[in-house]
Design a protein around this motif. Structure first.
Motif, mmCIF file in Angstrom:
data_model
loop_
_atom_site.group_PDB
_atom_site.id
_atom_site.type_symbol
_atom_site.label_atom_id
_atom_site.label_comp_id
_atom_site.label_asym_id
_atom_site.label_seq_id
_atom_site.Cartn_x
_atom_site.Cartn_y
_atom_site.Cartn_z
ATOM 1 N N HIS A 1 0.797 -1.223 0.000
ATOM 2 C CA HIS A 1 0.000 0.000 0.000
ATOM 3 C C HIS A 1 0.830 1.274 0.000
ATOM 4 O O HIS A 1 0.321 2.346 0.328
ATOM 5 C CB HIS A 1 -0.950 0.001 1.199
ATOM 6 C CG HIS A 1 -2.011 -1.059 1.118
ATOM 7 N ND1 HIS A 1 -1.772 -2.370 1.496
ATOM 8 C CD2 HIS A 1 -3.298 -1.027 0.689
ATOM 9 C CE1 HIS A 1 -2.870 -3.079 1.320
ATOM 10 N NE2 HIS A 1 -3.803 -2.297 0.820
ATOM 11 N N THR A 2 2.104 1.155 -0.344
ATOM 12 C CA THR A 2 2.940 2.346 -0.513
ATOM 13 C C THR A 2 3.680 2.227 -1.840
ATOM 14 O O THR A 2 4.023 1.123 -2.259
ATOM 15 C CB THR A 2 3.969 2.484 0.628
ATOM 16 O OG1 THR A 2 4.759 1.293 0.723
ATOM 17 C CG2 THR A 2 3.282 2.740 1.959
ATOM 18 N N PRO A 3 3.922 3.359 -2.494
ATOM 19 C CA PRO A 3 4.654 3.305 -3.771
ATOM 20 C C PRO A 3 6.132 3.026 -3.539
ATOM 21 O O PRO A 3 6.659 3.215 -2.436
ATOM 22 C CB PRO A 3 4.437 4.710 -4.347
ATOM 23 C CG PRO A 3 4.219 5.583 -3.147
ATOM 24 C CD PRO A 3 3.495 4.724 -2.151
ATOM 25 N N ASP A 4 6.809 2.574 -4.584
ATOM 26 C CA ASP A 4 8.242 2.278 -4.481
ATOM 27 C C ASP A 4 9.054 3.517 -4.121
ATOM 28 O O ASP A 4 10.140 3.409 -3.552
ATOM 29 C CB ASP A 4 8.760 1.692 -5.797
ATOM 30 C CG ASP A 4 8.170 0.324 -6.080
ATOM 31 O OD1 ASP A 4 7.708 -0.331 -5.125
ATOM 32 O OD2 ASP A 4 8.165 -0.092 -7.261
ATOM 33 N N THR A 5 8.533 4.697 -4.465
ATOM 34 C CA THR A 5 9.249 5.945 -4.177
ATOM 35 C C THR A 5 9.165 6.330 -2.700
ATOM 36 O O THR A 5 9.917 7.185 -2.243
ATOM 37 C CB THR A 5 8.677 7.087 -5.030
ATOM 38 O OG1 THR A 5 7.248 7.171 -4.818
ATOM 39 C CG2 THR A 5 8.949 6.854 -6.505
ATOM 40 N N SER B 1 9.978 5.079 0.624
ATOM 41 C CA SER B 1 10.737 3.991 1.253
ATOM 42 C C SER B 1 10.826 4.098 2.772
ATOM 43 O O SER B 1 11.396 3.221 3.412
ATOM 44 C CB SER B 1 12.156 3.962 0.679
ATOM 45 O OG SER B 1 12.825 5.191 0.954
ATOM 46 N N LYS B 2 10.261 5.139 3.364
ATOM 47 C CA LYS B 2 10.469 5.369 4.795
ATOM 48 C C LYS B 2 9.856 4.270 5.654
ATOM 49 O O LYS B 2 10.508 3.734 6.560
ATOM 50 C CB LYS B 2 9.903 6.737 5.188
ATOM 51 C CG LYS B 2 10.663 7.899 4.573
ATOM 52 C CD LYS B 2 10.084 9.227 5.017
ATOM 53 C CE LYS B 2 10.862 10.390 4.403
ATOM 54 N NZ LYS B 2 10.302 11.703 4.810
ATOM 55 N N LEU B 3 8.598 3.930 5.392
ATOM 56 C CA LEU B 3 7.961 2.887 6.193
ATOM 57 C C LEU B 3 8.578 1.533 5.895
ATOM 58 O O LEU B 3 8.767 0.709 6.790
ATOM 59 C CB LEU B 3 6.458 2.859 5.910
ATOM 60 C CG LEU B 3 5.647 1.858 6.737
ATOM 61 C CD1 LEU B 3 5.827 2.116 8.230
ATOM 62 C CD2 LEU B 3 4.167 1.916 6.361
ATOM 63 N N ARG B 4 8.925 1.296 4.639
ATOM 64 C CA ARG B 4 9.570 0.032 4.274
ATOM 65 C C ARG B 4 10.916 -0.105 4.986
ATOM 66 O O ARG B 4 11.254 -1.167 5.516
ATOM 67 C CB ARG B 4 9.766 -0.037 2.757
ATOM 68 C CG ARG B 4 8.465 -0.010 1.977
ATOM 69 C CD ARG B 4 8.725 -0.121 0.487
ATOM 70 N NE ARG B 4 7.483 -0.107 -0.286
ATOM 71 C CZ ARG B 4 7.409 -0.424 -1.570
ATOM 72 N NH1 ARG B 4 8.506 -0.770 -2.237
ATOM 73 N NH2 ARG B 4 6.254 -0.389 -2.207
ATOM 74 N N LEU C 1 9.520 -7.366 -0.515
ATOM 75 C CA LEU C 1 9.992 -7.269 0.863
ATOM 76 C C LEU C 1 11.227 -8.121 1.110
ATOM 77 O O LEU C 1 12.214 -7.665 1.703
ATOM 78 C CB LEU C 1 8.866 -7.684 1.823
ATOM 79 C CG LEU C 1 9.270 -7.984 3.273
ATOM 80 C CD1 LEU C 1 9.824 -6.742 3.955
ATOM 81 C CD2 LEU C 1 8.069 -8.542 4.045
ATOM 82 N N PHE C 2 11.226 -9.358 0.642
ATOM 83 C CA PHE C 2 12.287 -10.276 1.009
ATOM 84 C C PHE C 2 13.580 -10.022 0.234
ATOM 85 O O PHE C 2 14.672 -10.271 0.743
ATOM 86 C CB PHE C 2 11.805 -11.708 0.852
ATOM 87 C CG PHE C 2 10.664 -12.015 1.780
ATOM 88 C CD1 PHE C 2 10.877 -12.143 3.143
ATOM 89 C CD2 PHE C 2 9.375 -12.124 1.303
ATOM 90 C CE1 PHE C 2 9.837 -12.384 4.007
ATOM 91 C CE2 PHE C 2 8.316 -12.373 2.167
ATOM 92 C CZ PHE C 2 8.547 -12.503 3.523
#
Length: 286
Positions: free
Chosen positions: A215-219, A221-224, A255-256
């Motif tokens: 639910h977040t775009p690739d651009t 990246s903070k939460l990821r 993710l992995f």
């Protein structure tokens, strides 16, 4: 948290009270800044005195447009109500209010994929600039903390989300909702609250990480990056987790691979620090 299904007769009611925690996030008509004055009292025919009666053809239901918008949220069609000026703070809702053909008397926006408890927090932010539990800065520790209940307890960190059919970290779901609704400040608040809750199961963290990626775009990246760092810090727990093993076996998400790259970078940093020559301390003889 809510129990009513959509009913046109319940349009005038505002938010229902949460059953997930004792702190209410609903708002009264006074909180929303909505006047209780009847529309007909402020819509007189131009040129008529206060004691005169306007022609009935000049005052119709089509002329009386309520500023209150009904929002029908989630699969169970839970009802929320908000002033259109408050909703317009979000580019997402502003676009709908400007472009969507809404009925004059009953403006309605359908959000079938949203979780009511998440949307309640979003609406609380739109009205108050924060959502429960608030962030409190601890000057002694120089850290941010979450406010506690009066009895010393804490708000629940997770919610049951219908999309994942299980538990999800609430702040992660709110961050993703803020991304959807174009609320950058709410994203910053939700991001700062990530990781301030303790005792979260590894399976919930992994589910929340997958949800964040979806639910977040690739651009963005903070939460990821938060989840990658969290898994690396807690690697001793995750390497013994059967859920982690199953997730890695199934794979299928970005993710992995990102986690693999982050772990490699982490090992490289440790190796570089170990191999770099240490600067001699002053006064020490070799």
């Amino acid at each position: 948290m809510f129990s009513r299904r959509f009913d046109a007769s319940s349009f005038s009611k505002s938010f229902s009270k949460s059953t997930r925690h004792s702190r209410s996030t609903s708002f009264s008509v006074k909180d929303a800044g909505v006047s209780k004055r009847r529309p007909s009292e402020s819509r007189r025919r131009p040129g008529t005195s206060s004691g005169s009666v306007a022609d009935s053809s000049d005052v119709t239901l089509d002329n009386v447009i309520s500023p209150i918008v009904t929002l029908i949220v989630g699969p169970d069609q839970r009802i929320f109500a908000a002033h259109e000026n408050v909703l317009a703070k979000s580019p997402f809702f502003q676009s709908i209010l400007q472009n969507q053909l809404l009925e004059a008397q009953t403006k309605k926006i359908l959000l079938p994929d949203e979780e009511p408890e998440v949307f309640s927090a979003v609406l609380e932010y739109l009205y108050k600039g924060e959502y429960y539990p608030r962030l409190i800065f601890n000057k002694k520790r120089n850290t941010w903390e979450l406010e506690q209940e009066a009895d010393g307890g804490r708000a629940e960190a997770t919610i049951h989300h219908h999309e994942v059919e299980g538990e999800l970290l609430k702040d992660t779901a709110i961050y993703c909702a803020a991304e959807k609704y174009g609320l950058e400040e709410l994203k910053r608040i939700a991001l700062r609250k990530q990781g301030l809750q303790c005792g979260i199961q590894a399976s919930t963290i992994l589910t929340s990480a997958r949800y964040a990626y979806a639910h977040t775009p690739d651009t963005d990246s903070k939460l990821r990056a938060h989840y990658l760092a969290l898994i690396i810090r807690s690697r001793n727990t995750f390497k013994r987790s059967g859920t982690m093993q199953l997730e890695m076996f199934n794979g299928g998400t970005q993710l992995f691979f990102d986690l693999f790259v982050a772990l490699c970078n982490h090992v490289d940093d440790i190796s570089a620090a170990a191999s770099s020559p240490r600067s001699p301390r002053s006064g020490r003889v070799f």
